[in-house]
Design an enzyme around this catalytic site. Structure first.
Site, PDB file in Angstrom:
ATOM      1  N   LYS A   2      -3.422 -44.306  41.994  1.00 61.99           N
ATOM      2  CA  LYS A   2      -4.403 -43.205  41.993  1.00 61.99           C
ATOM      3  C   LYS A   2      -5.438 -43.430  43.097  1.00 61.99           C
ATOM      4  CE  LYS A   2      -3.647 -42.271  37.101  1.00 61.99           C
ATOM      5  NZ  LYS A   2      -4.036 -42.520  35.710  1.00 61.99           N
ATOM      6  N   GLN A  57      -8.938 -45.428  32.618  1.00 64.45           N
ATOM      7  CA  GLN A  57      -7.498 -45.652  32.431  1.00 64.45           C
ATOM      8  C   GLN A  57      -7.203 -46.077  30.991  1.00 64.45           C
ATOM      9  OE1 GLN A  57      -5.005 -45.068  34.773  1.00 64.45           O
ATOM     10  NE2 GLN A  57      -3.635 -45.452  33.061  1.00 64.45           N
ATOM     11  N   ASP A  79      -9.633 -35.857  33.819  1.00 59.98           N
ATOM     12  CA  ASP A  79      -8.387 -36.094  33.083  1.00 59.98           C
ATOM     13  C   ASP A  79      -8.124 -34.969  32.076  1.00 59.98           C
ATOM     14  OD1 ASP A  79      -6.795 -38.234  33.811  1.00 59.98           O
ATOM     15  OD2 ASP A  79      -8.073 -39.720  32.802  1.00 59.98           O
TER      16      ASP A  79
END
Ligand code: NAP
Length: 293
Positions: free
Chosen positions: A53, A97, A120
């Protein structure tokens, strides 16, 4: 019939090229989009996702604020960092994460992320807005799947879609997006899971099968109708002594045999995976655009 392959890698590359131009335009206006990245612990899979990412951010000119915290980080310490990022004008999106270590309540951490930086799309406010069809950050994997369908000229309107898997990050949001009354939706959706009786009866009736169960190669050719579109979200590590790293990555679909019957199919790797990262970049750029009006 030999299926045409939907290359997530290629579609992702073309979206990233579009985003790179948008980032350049934002920089001319004095705004560099920024992504705050938080990784707690040293799980190898999580580490490699985070690295991918960050590399993708760098490639298109997004600034990333990398925070790697030890596995014994407390929930309060993590939430303080999230709150600092919420206030930081250089940061447009926050990525925590998952999974987090056991001592940390994931729900509490995700709630701490400001919905205005929830790239997200996991915050309940984002989920609620998505369900209501309001503008919000869409969760990256489902959004990536929709973009793949759209850019491969697959019409969802009126289509019978079967999704295998009902997780909060893939199956449920995908089902929700596909029933919205808009260009990505208007499908008739069935969601299957481990309690579904006769999974094959459902998948055989589908124009579009989306596999998101985390079971290696369990969607076989006899479960798919001739000419169906097959999207494989699964990423599974299967032991393979012939590989240097001792395993290979495989999807939820038995690719070779299903490709003989499907009209379109996504590979693993090179399918949904690159799209997920790309939609994270997309949300970060959107957030940066919103921040300067
Ligand atoms: P998850 O939370 O484990 O959920 C799996 C779902 O599949 C559950 O709803 C489960 O049903 C269902 N399921 C499992 N085995 C089944 C079976 N034999 N028949 C029918 N349904 C079954 O997984 P997830 O986070 O959604 O991820 C799914 C897969 O996608 C994984 O391989 C993951 O690595 C991959 N993934 C890929 C990306 C990407 O970017 N490519 C992103 C996210 C996830 P129950 O609810 O009844 O248990």
């Amino acid at each position: 019939m030999a299926a045409r392959i939907i290359s997530g890698k290629e579609i992702a590359a073309s979206i990233r090229a579009e985003l790179a131009e948008e980032v350049a335009a934002l920089k001319e206006k004095g705004k560099t989009p920024g992504l705050g990245v938080i990784l707690v612990g040293d799980d190898p899979a999580s580490r490699s996702y985070v690295t991918a990412k960050e590399r993708a951010c760098e490639e298109i000119g997004i600034y990333s604020d990398d925070n790697r915290l030890p596995a014994d980080t407390s929930e309060d310490e993590l939430i303080k960092l999230v709150e600092r990022m919420n206030e930081d004008p250089k940061i447009d999106g926050i990525l925590v994460q998952l999974p987090l270590p056991k001592q940390i309540d994931e729900d509490r951490v995700l709630l701490a992320v400001s919905p205005s930086k929830d790239v997200d799309g996991f915050h309940p406010v984002s989920v609620g807005k998505m369900m209501l069809g309001q503008e919000t950050f869409l969760p990256c994997t489902p959004h990536g799947v929709l973009q793949m369908l759209k850019r491969s000229a697959v019409t969802t309107e009126g289509a019978e879609v079967v999704i295998v898997g009902r997780s909060n990050i893939v199956g449920k949001p995908l089902a929700n997006l596909l029933i919205q009354k808009n260009e990505f939706g208007n499908a008739t959706v069935t969601v299957c899971h481990t309690r579904t009786k006769d999974l094959k009866r459902h998948t055989l009736g589908a124009d579009i099968v989306i596999a998101a169960a985390g079971r290696p190669e369990f969607i076989t050719a006899d479960m798919v109708r001739e000419g169906a579109v097959v999207i494989d979200v699964g990423v599974n590590r299967v032991d393979d002594p012939s590989k240097k790293r001792g395993y290979r990555l495989t999807g939820d679909v038995a690719f070779d045999e299903v490709a003989e019957k499907a009209s379109l199919i996504t590979p693993v790797p090179g399918g949904v995976g690159p799209m997920t990262i790309t939609m994270l970049l997309y949300n970060t750029v959107e957030s940066a655009k919103r921040s300067i009006g």
